[in-house]
Motif scaffolding. Structure first.
Motif, PDB file in Angstrom:
ATOM      1  N   ARG A  72      60.450  29.460  38.645  1.00  0.00           N
ATOM      2  CA  ARG A  72      61.124  28.563  37.486  1.00  0.00           C
ATOM      3  C   ARG A  72      60.743  26.961  37.569  1.00  0.00           C
ATOM      4  NH1 ARG A  72      65.890  30.496  38.554  1.00  0.00           N
ATOM      5  NH2 ARG A  72      66.609  28.580  39.911  1.00  0.00           N
ATOM      6  N   VAL A  73      60.342  26.606  38.500  1.00  0.00           N
ATOM      7  CA  VAL A  73      60.005  25.163  38.864  1.00  0.00           C
ATOM      8  C   VAL A  73      58.778  24.972  38.001  1.00  0.00           C
ATOM      9  CG1 VAL A  73      59.658  23.352  40.374  1.00  0.00           C
ATOM     10  CG2 VAL A  73      61.692  24.639  41.055  1.00  0.00           C
ATOM     11  N   ILE A  74      57.936  25.862  38.389  1.00  0.00           N
ATOM     12  CA  ILE A  74      56.487  26.038  37.732  1.00  0.00           C
ATOM     13  C   ILE A  74      56.506  26.030  36.255  1.00  0.00           C
ATOM     14  CG2 ILE A  74      54.333  27.163  37.347  1.00  0.00           C
ATOM     15  CD1 ILE A  74      54.559  27.894  40.381  1.00  0.00           C
ATOM     16  N   ALA A  75      57.375  26.890  35.726  1.00  0.00           N
ATOM     17  CA  ALA A  75      57.673  26.828  34.314  1.00  0.00           C
ATOM     18  C   ALA A  75      58.190  25.770  33.716  1.00  0.00           C
ATOM     19  CB  ALA A  75      58.296  28.365  33.922  1.00  0.00           C
ATOM     20  N   GLU A  76      59.205  25.338  34.356  1.00  0.00           N
ATOM     21  CA  GLU A  76      59.953  24.073  33.777  1.00  0.00           C
ATOM     22  C   GLU A  76      59.009  22.909  34.034  1.00  0.00           C
ATOM     23  OE1 GLU A  76      63.157  23.580  36.208  1.00  0.00           O
ATOM     24  OE2 GLU A  76      64.606  25.255  35.211  1.00  0.00           O
ATOM     25  N   THR A  77      58.281  22.702  34.648  1.00  0.00           N
ATOM     26  CA  THR A  77      57.542  21.439  34.766  1.00  0.00           C
ATOM     27  C   THR A  77      56.107  21.594  34.128  1.00  0.00           C
ATOM     28  OG1 THR A  77      56.580  22.430  36.898  1.00  0.00           O
ATOM     29  CG2 THR A  77      58.283  20.841  37.079  1.00  0.00           C
ATOM     30  N   GLY A  78      56.002  22.844  33.817  1.00  0.00           N
ATOM     31  CA  GLY A  78      54.441  23.006  33.058  1.00  0.00           C
ATOM     32  C   GLY A  78      53.414  22.997  34.147  1.00  0.00           C
ATOM     33  N   TYR A  79      53.556  23.077  35.353  1.00  0.00           N
ATOM     34  CA  TYR A  79      52.412  22.814  36.137  1.00  0.00           C
ATOM     35  C   TYR A  79      51.516  23.812  36.042  1.00  0.00           C
ATOM     36  CZ  TYR A  79      50.178  23.436  40.834  1.00  0.00           C
ATOM     37  OH  TYR A  79      49.086  23.648  41.640  1.00  0.00           O
ATOM     38  N   ARG A  80      50.114  23.376  36.245  1.00  0.00           N
ATOM     39  CA  ARG A  80      49.083  24.105  36.305  1.00  0.00           C
ATOM     40  C   ARG A  80      48.271  23.696  37.319  1.00  0.00           C
ATOM     41  NH1 ARG A  80      49.613  21.900  31.357  1.00  0.00           N
ATOM     42  NH2 ARG A  80      47.419  21.505  31.051  1.00  0.00           N
ATOM     43  N   PRO A  81      48.015  24.538  38.289  1.00  0.00           N
ATOM     44  CA  PRO A  81      47.050  24.129  39.320  1.00  0.00           C
ATOM     45  C   PRO A  81      45.618  23.480  39.286  1.00  0.00           C
ATOM     46  CG  PRO A  81      46.751  26.463  39.172  1.00  0.00           C
ATOM     47  CD  PRO A  81      47.959  25.893  37.968  1.00  0.00           C
ATOM     48  N   HIS A  82      45.266  22.725  39.956  1.00  0.00           N
ATOM     49  CA  HIS A  82      43.946  21.868  39.574  1.00  0.00           C
ATOM     50  C   HIS A  82      42.916  23.019  40.253  1.00  0.00           C
ATOM     51  CE1 HIS A  82      40.787  19.101  39.791  1.00  0.00           C
ATOM     52  NE2 HIS A  82      41.447  18.274  39.503  1.00  0.00           N
TER      53      HIS A  82
END
Lengths: 339, 339
Positions: free
Chosen positions: A41-51
């Motif tokens: 959920r945190v990944i989705a919320e923040t829109g995080y994409r790994p480098h």
DNA sequence: GTAGGAATTGGAAGCGCTTCCAAAACTGTG
DNA sequence: CACAGTTTTGGAAGCGCTTCCAATTCCTAC
């Protein structure tokens, strides 16, 4: 507020360690469902994409495959073959989640410049190299480099190379045999660039077909030219004085040129000269008459090359893999068998 | 013995710190010539090559440029335009020491899969995206992403986009004007896919030329089709009943198809119908009669796109850059001006 | 001979992630 | 309820390089 979005940051926000966050990111095992979901959920919320580069460095694989097209500029992007091959390989890369890097070695300087970069483990997880002219040293260098390599087309003098090729000999033989069965006996050939194995193999097929019908190979009926429209045109012009009653052309593009030369000589296809070619790419159906041609599965060819490479990457270069794909004669108007 | 060859190892063997070794590697300043030479010798002797991914991570630039070709498969690799563009861009990348990554977005799934990877800073230092159909959301997304992006071709509704294009309007206008000056007044047009700005702009040029000669635009003489041989063939067939005395074709490939349709109708070019097209790619000289066509500098186009991208990468996206390249009418046989 | 400045050097902190390994938390069994 | 076995977790060591910054060395001028 919005700190740089790294995996650390995600981990912090989800209240877990970076290790656990990494596990979630890579769908690794051993994470409690509830925790996994929280991190997701945190990944989705923040829109995080790994480098991707950091991942590459840490995991020692880049998920990038290189396609190397050696210098042989004449035909490279005039012949519809290469674009099509590129497309097939690109699609296969997409499907397997690999990024495709394209190396068009147009000059020797290009080769020298990029060889150090690509032959070193790191940038590329693997390489598909299209065979170029016979004796091209690049294949040899790449095959002995750190990077898994497969060859598209049959390389000469590389017994340990893994490669995929189409059955050029059988394909050409089938095409010529078809002409023989139609009753032609002065069958000429436009060979394509004889410094390539494709041309050599198709020529071999031509010879085999003739010999199987107890016909000698008449060298005056064999004409070399680049694998292009112009190449076919010029080669055909050289052949016309020797009055062939049929022509086997090593590529569709060349056949287009041959058609042009034949018409300019006041002759017609298939009435005066029957024509069979090789490829079955768009020119075959655009030409008038439409070309009877030996179909080669270019798209599937690219897919096979990529899959073979993935296999070599996973299981090592030995034993060498070989795939020879079948061709199929497609009968249209230019051979005169149908109207 | 042969430890893994890293920069540390080089530094150790040369008796310097890793920092200094790095300076030598990157031709940095502030190294005593004598030390520099010593390090260089060790590098040469060991055959050391730096790990590109590690360099990327540390320096925050990958030296990789992405070429994104959005989905529009019909024409993508049939039209010789795209291979040629790709080649130009690849060459420009080579010349500037960039690696080219190719993204052929064939399906929407491909886009969704790769968008996260490429829109994130890291993998790609910059992106050249070919305009696709109008309304394609990919350009918009890329333009607002973290990655410097330039567009090849004129994008619609993106006032802040940097792009390079050829002057399609002026080029088309010149081609049509040429036909007008030859005395034709029922000039038809094969437009290409009107969901692209190239087709729209060439159509605009067509209209402008007619209007400048006080001729109305007769919509029955305008026929749309994909930018391919088949597209041109079909579009031309639709036009023939309306008896044009000349045709302006939006691409060479389409002109080839138009020629075919015209011949099949028992007419000849340029006698019954004069023909001018756009591109000046190989089909133009292969066709019989050879095509009078508006030359566009495809190779230079790719080079400009890359150079613009490099500029945007270096100096930021504002102000938006614009380059509109000139075209030039090349007169051959198909227009009837010369024999 | 010495102060001041420039040129040269190396220590150490990252870049953002994966992964080994040991610690912690559970599970079920006798 | 203790114990061995299994899951789940996080600490910490990298991956191989760049680059900031402080320390050292080298000049030159006075």
């Amino acid at each position: 507020m919005t700190d740089k979005l790294t995996l650390d940051e995600i981990a912090k926000r989800a209240g877990v360690s970076r290790t656990t966050a990494s596990r979630v990111l890579n769908d690794g095992p051993n994470v409690r469902p509830e925790v996994r979901e929280r991190v997701q959920r945190v990944i989705a919320e923040t829109g995080y994409r790994p480098h991707p580069v950091a991942q590459s460095l840490a995991s020692q694989q880049s998920h990038v495959i290189g396609l190397v097209l050696p210098r042989r500029t004449e035909a490279l992007f005039n012949d519809p073959y290469f674009p099509r091959l590129t497309q097939g390989i690109a699609q296969a890369c997409n499907d397997h989640d690999y990024t495709l890097a394209l190396f068009l070695m147009q000059t020797e300087a290009d080769e020298e410049k990029f060889y150090p970069r690509i032959s070193r483990k790191g940038l590329l997880d693997g390489i598909v190299i299209q065979v170029g002219q016979i004796g091209d040293g690049l294949i040899a260098r790449l095959l002995t480099s750190d990077v898994p390599t497969v060859v598209a087309g049959r390389p000469l003098n590389h017994p340990n190379a893994s490669y995929v090729d189409v059955d050029n000999v059988a394909g050409a033989c089938a095409g010529v045999t078809h002409l023989l069965q139609l009753g032609h006996n002065r069958i000429g050939m436009l060979t394509g660039d004889m410094r390539t194995t494709a041309a050599l193999d198709r020529y071999t097929g031509y010879c085999e077909a003739l010999q199987a019908h107890d016909l000698p190979v008449d060298e005056t009926l064999v004409s070399e030219g680049y694998f292009t429209e112009i190449g076919g045109y010029e080669a055909m012009q050289r052949l016309l004085p020797h009055k062939p009653d049929a022509i086997f052309s090593a590529s569709d593009a060349m056949a287009l040129g041959a058609l042009r030369a034949i018409y300019e000589a006041g002759l017609t296809v298939p009435h005066d000269i029957a024509l069979v070619s090789f490829d079955d790419l768009p020119p075959a159906t655009i030409a008038r008459p439409q070309l009877t041609t030996v179909h080669q599965p270019v798209d599937a060819f690219g897919v096979k090359a990529v899959e073979m490479l993935l296999d070599v990457m996973k299981n090592g270069p030995t034993p060498p893999r070989r795939i020879i794909m079948d061709t199929k004669l497609v009968i249209r108007q230019s051979c005169g068998a149908v109207s």
